[in-house]
Design an enzyme around this catalytic site. Structure first.
Site, PDB file in Angstrom:
ATOM      1  N   ASP A  94       0.866  -1.172   0.000  1.00  0.00           N
ATOM      2  CA  ASP A  94       0.000   0.000   0.000  1.00  0.00           C
ATOM      3  C   ASP A  94       0.904   1.224   0.000  1.00  0.00           C
ATOM      4  O   ASP A  94       2.074   1.162   0.379  1.00  0.00           O
ATOM      5  CB  ASP A  94      -0.922  -0.007   1.224  1.00  0.00           C
ATOM      6  CG  ASP A  94      -2.185   0.808   0.990  1.00  0.00           C
ATOM      7  OD1 ASP A  94      -2.205   1.626   0.051  1.00  0.00           O
ATOM      8  OD2 ASP A  94      -3.153   0.624   1.746  1.00  0.00           O
ATOM      9  N   TRP A  95       0.363   2.359  -0.432  1.00  0.00           N
ATOM     10  CA  TRP A  95       1.170   3.560  -0.644  1.00  0.00           C
ATOM     11  C   TRP A  95       1.710   4.073   0.695  1.00  0.00           C
ATOM     12  O   TRP A  95       0.956   4.509   1.564  1.00  0.00           O
ATOM     13  CB  TRP A  95       0.338   4.624  -1.340  1.00  0.00           C
ATOM     14  CG  TRP A  95       0.421   4.577  -2.835  1.00  0.00           C
ATOM     15  CD1 TRP A  95       0.705   5.629  -3.653  1.00  0.00           C
ATOM     16  CD2 TRP A  95       0.221   3.455  -3.714  1.00  0.00           C
ATOM     17  NE1 TRP A  95       0.709   5.219  -4.978  1.00  0.00           N
ATOM     18  CE2 TRP A  95       0.411   3.896  -5.045  1.00  0.00           C
ATOM     19  CE3 TRP A  95      -0.081   2.114  -3.508  1.00  0.00           C
ATOM     20  CZ2 TRP A  95       0.313   3.063  -6.147  1.00  0.00           C
ATOM     21  CZ3 TRP A  95      -0.186   1.256  -4.594  1.00  0.00           C
ATOM     22  CH2 TRP A  95       0.006   1.741  -5.896  1.00  0.00           C
TER      23      TRP A  95
END
Length: 753
Positions: free
Chosen positions: A266-267
């Site tokens: 995930d970012w």
């Protein structure tokens, strides 16, 4: 996008030149060769620097290919119910394109509420076509985290509280998207079941609960759906962050389940190079908010899986075994997506896509209550229709976090109602309450000005007066996509409706008997007025066709057939996570200020274990406001007596249950036959029932069909943490068949040898 075009062009030129010169194509470009051979050939031609470059972002949403070899870069996009608008290369700000508007599909709670696996395939196929048209290679969705608490701000993006329902609905979605040569990235793996402290929490859960409740949808996505990528989560588990977690990524995902795809972070979820190398991560995104301001020429080259990894290899501190495995996975992904010459071209905002969005909305809307048959609206009596409530006029496709969209259009509930009823009735609107007047997220603006400075008393009086002078009153309220409601990044602050809506609803209920409440939300809400309100519709966030889908149900053009994918508790304390577990974290640690940064994460214990949602309510006999699987219709159905094809089965047998179901009303409609299993006597605590099968059946008036559902011992098993295996104990079981978890119509006993 120019880079991607150039690389694709190079690929074409190399192929054309080779054919023109009658020379042999390099193996990695030769489509007649097996993919495994092509991958190994490409891998052998890559330099160390080219391999490492593939493992991390080069922009907000893309990662490099290998330009020298004509291997294209990967382009990713949010989100689960529509393709996100383009942003700047290094920033979250909008790119300012004029050709990146799309169709918004209903949020995944609505899809799950259809209980229709075919509808999930249609959804995935249409969404995948739009992603493909927009030149995207990886769609960052769907989300399958389990609904543990109704306060989770991101529940609207997920598929409910039950691992079996979620598993069965996610698989056709994946296959539909990937039929377009676009990879899904099933998220957030794993245990990211709240937004508060999502970056700074350590989830403590026993292995049995992990395997029975929180992992099954991810396992189905991998072993049945063959999702080409999986996205890691933000939270910690066993002291390691999920996107670089040995137990989750290596031990379970890649070893137990045999996953050959790509693990995407995930970012901003990565924070340690050595853990990222060794603990199963393949592709790193978002480790800085932009690629320009980290004190170096190109911050992307300093991601955890970039120069720090390269330096470790060159210094001899780590080998290249993990590197080659990661690149092999990425090359396999490339041959399915960027280098797949047979994938379709896709399309956007077609009439077919609009129809899919509308139909899913209609099937997902749940009729919770319809006392006195207020709905469908009788057009012979409906000369004046009052529509009241801010959500009737508020755009809902903008906001909510990463799933926020820029759409071709959004039909609002008021517009849909006017379109459907305006020729036969006078449709008038009153605001009723003022909630969120904003309309911007990430630079996308709704264009609405919802400012209204009138007092609550004036707004209420206007609404009540309109209601008293109407034949039907439709209140459209609920939640919205603002922060601290149904939105990424924060959870809801309370279980009740915001903006004084309870008072408005109570007053309208006194003003008129032909009164229906339409709730727009992705979460359960408290309903202190429920005894006084005859009709309630749960309509979710329905995207571009929201108003048309709602109007279709109100008019009876479509017969409601949605079923709740999660329980509505009467009060928050009835929910097991709030009664037994820790939310939002350990109280002593909260008081001490833990959870403010990653060095001091807060612990969150799932003390409720396997007793999530209806498993808790039904076992403890806590009456819900509305039960899991509940949903009414404008017609009626009768269940016959269930039968089994055998009374005793062995560990290797299957058993099939059949039940006749008849439409005993006057309108065509659909019912969902739900099969639950009860282990009558077990050596471990088990819920009183667990969903293990369902089928949606469409019937005309007086039509009768036989529905069959087959199970095997996996439906009877629990996870034995000590043995680390699934166990089906011999003994007596019950098959419970009905149309919600608390509405069992017929039972069959059987014995497992």
């Amino acid at each position: 996008m120019l880079k991607k075009t150039a690389i694709a062009g190079l690929f074409t030129l190399i192929s054309a030149y080779s054919m023109a010169q009658n020379t042999t194509l390099p193996i990695y470009l030769d489509e007649s060769k097996p993919v495994e051979q092509r991958v190994q050939d490409a891998l052998s031609r890559m330099t160390l620097e080219e391999k490492v470059a593939m493992l991390h972002a080069q922009s907000k949403f893309s990662s490099p290919g290998v330009p020298r070899l004509g291997i294209p870069e990967f382009w990713t996009t949010d989100g689960p119910h529509g393709v996100r608008p383009e942003v700047m290369w290094d920033e979250w700000n909008q790119a300012g394109w004029t050709n990146d508007s799309v169709i918004a599909y209903p949020a995944l709670t609505a899809l799950s509420a259809t209980w229709n696996k075919k509808m999930s395939w249609n959804y995935g196929k249409a969404l995948g076509e739009e992603a493909r048209y927009r030149k995207k290679d990886i769609l960052l969705g769907p989300g399958v985290n389990i609904y543990r608490t109704p306060l989770n701000g991101r529940n609207f993006e997920y598929m409910g509280e039950d691992p079996y329902l979620t598993s069965k609905m996610v698989v056709p979605y994946i296959k539909g998207v990937q039929s377009n040569g676009v990879a899904t990235s099933v998220k957030h793996y794993a245990l990211n079941n709240q937004e508060m402290f999502r970056h700074t929490s350590n989830v403590i859960v026993d292995d049995r609960t992990l395997y029975e409740i929180y992992l099954p949808p991810f396992k189905a996505a991998v072993t049945e759906g063959n999702s080409w990528t999986i996205m890691g989560a933000y939270d910690m588990y066993k002291g390691q962050y999920a996107s670089q977690n040995q137990y989750l990524l290596n031990d379970i995902l890649k070893k137990e389940w045999g996953y050959k795809g790509v693990v995407v972070s995930d970012w901003g979820a990565v924070n340690n190079t050595e853990q990222a190398i060794h603990n199963g991560l393949d592709l790193e995104f978002g480790s800085w908010t932009n690629g320009l301001s980290a004190g170096t020429k190109n911050a992307y080259d300093n991601y955890y899986l970039a120069k720090p990894y390269l330096d470790l290899i060159k210094s001899g501190k780590v080998g290249t075994k993990e590197l080659d495995d990661k690149v092999t996975r990425l090359l396999n992904l490339a041959y399915k997506t960027t280098m797949n010459t047979k994938k379709p071209f896709g399309n956007v905002a077609s009439e077919e896509h609009k129809a899919v969005a509308k139909e899913i909305g209609e099937e997902g809307i749940v009729l919770l209550k319809n006392q006195g048959n207020v709905l469908p609206i009788d057009l012979n009596k409906a000369k004046r229709i009052a529509v009241i409530g801010e959500n009737a006029i508020k755009i809902m496709t903008v906001g909510g976090g990463s799933s926020s969209l820029k759409v071709k259009y959004e039909t609002l509930p008021l517009d849909g109602i006017k379109s459907r009823f305006g020729k036969q009735a006078d449709v008038k609107f009153a605001r009723g309450y003022v909630g969120d007047i904003g309309g911007e997220y990430n630079g996308v603006q709704s264009g609405q000005d919802l400012k209204d400075e009138r007092s609550a008393d004036i707004l209420l009086k206007e609404a009540v007066d309109l209601a008293k002078n109407s034949d039907y009153v439709i209140f459209v309220g609920g939640l919205n996509k603002s922060d601290f409601q149904d939105s990424e990044g924060n959870d809801r602050k309370s279980y009740g409706l915001p903006y004084n809506q309870d008072n408005v609803i109570a007053a309208l209920a006194k003003a008129h008997k032909n009164f229906a409440v339409v709730l727009v939300s992705g979460n359960a809400v408290a309903m202190p007025w429920i005894k006084d309100v005859p009709t309630v519709l749960q309509s979710w966030y329905l995207g571009s066709e929201a108003g048309n889908s709602i109007a279709s149900i109100l008019a009876g053009d479509a017969n409601p057939s949605g079923k709740l994918p999660f329980t509505f508790p009467v009060k928050l304390e009835d929910n097991s996570a709030h009664q037994l577990g820790e939310y939002p974290g350990n109280k002593e640690e909260l008081a001490a200020g833990k959870g403010k940064d990653q060095k001091n994460p807060i612990n969150i214990k799932y003390n409720e274990g396997i007793f999530v949602g209806y498993r808790w309510h039904d076992t403890q006999k806590i009456k819900p406001l509305f039960s899991f699987g509940h949903g009414l219709s404008y017609t009626t159905f009768k269940f016959g007596k269930a039968k089994a094809d055998k009374t005793t089965i062995s560990q290797n047998d299957t058993i099939t249950f059949t039940v006749n179901i008849k439409n005993t009303g006057k309108k065509a409609g659909a019912e969902v036959v739900q099969l639950y299993i009860n282990d009558i006597k077990s050596s471990v605590p088990r819920p009183s029932k667990e969903l293990k099968g369902f089928e949606k059946v469409f019937l005309n008036p007086d039509e009768e069909k036989e529905v069959s559902i087959t199970i095997d011992k996996t439906a009877l098993s629990f996870f034995d943490a000590e043995k680390h295996e699934w166990v089906a104990e011999s003994g007596d079981f019950e098959a419970l068949i009905g149309n919600s978890s608390d509405a069992i119509k017929t039972k069959v006993k059987f014995t497992l040898k």
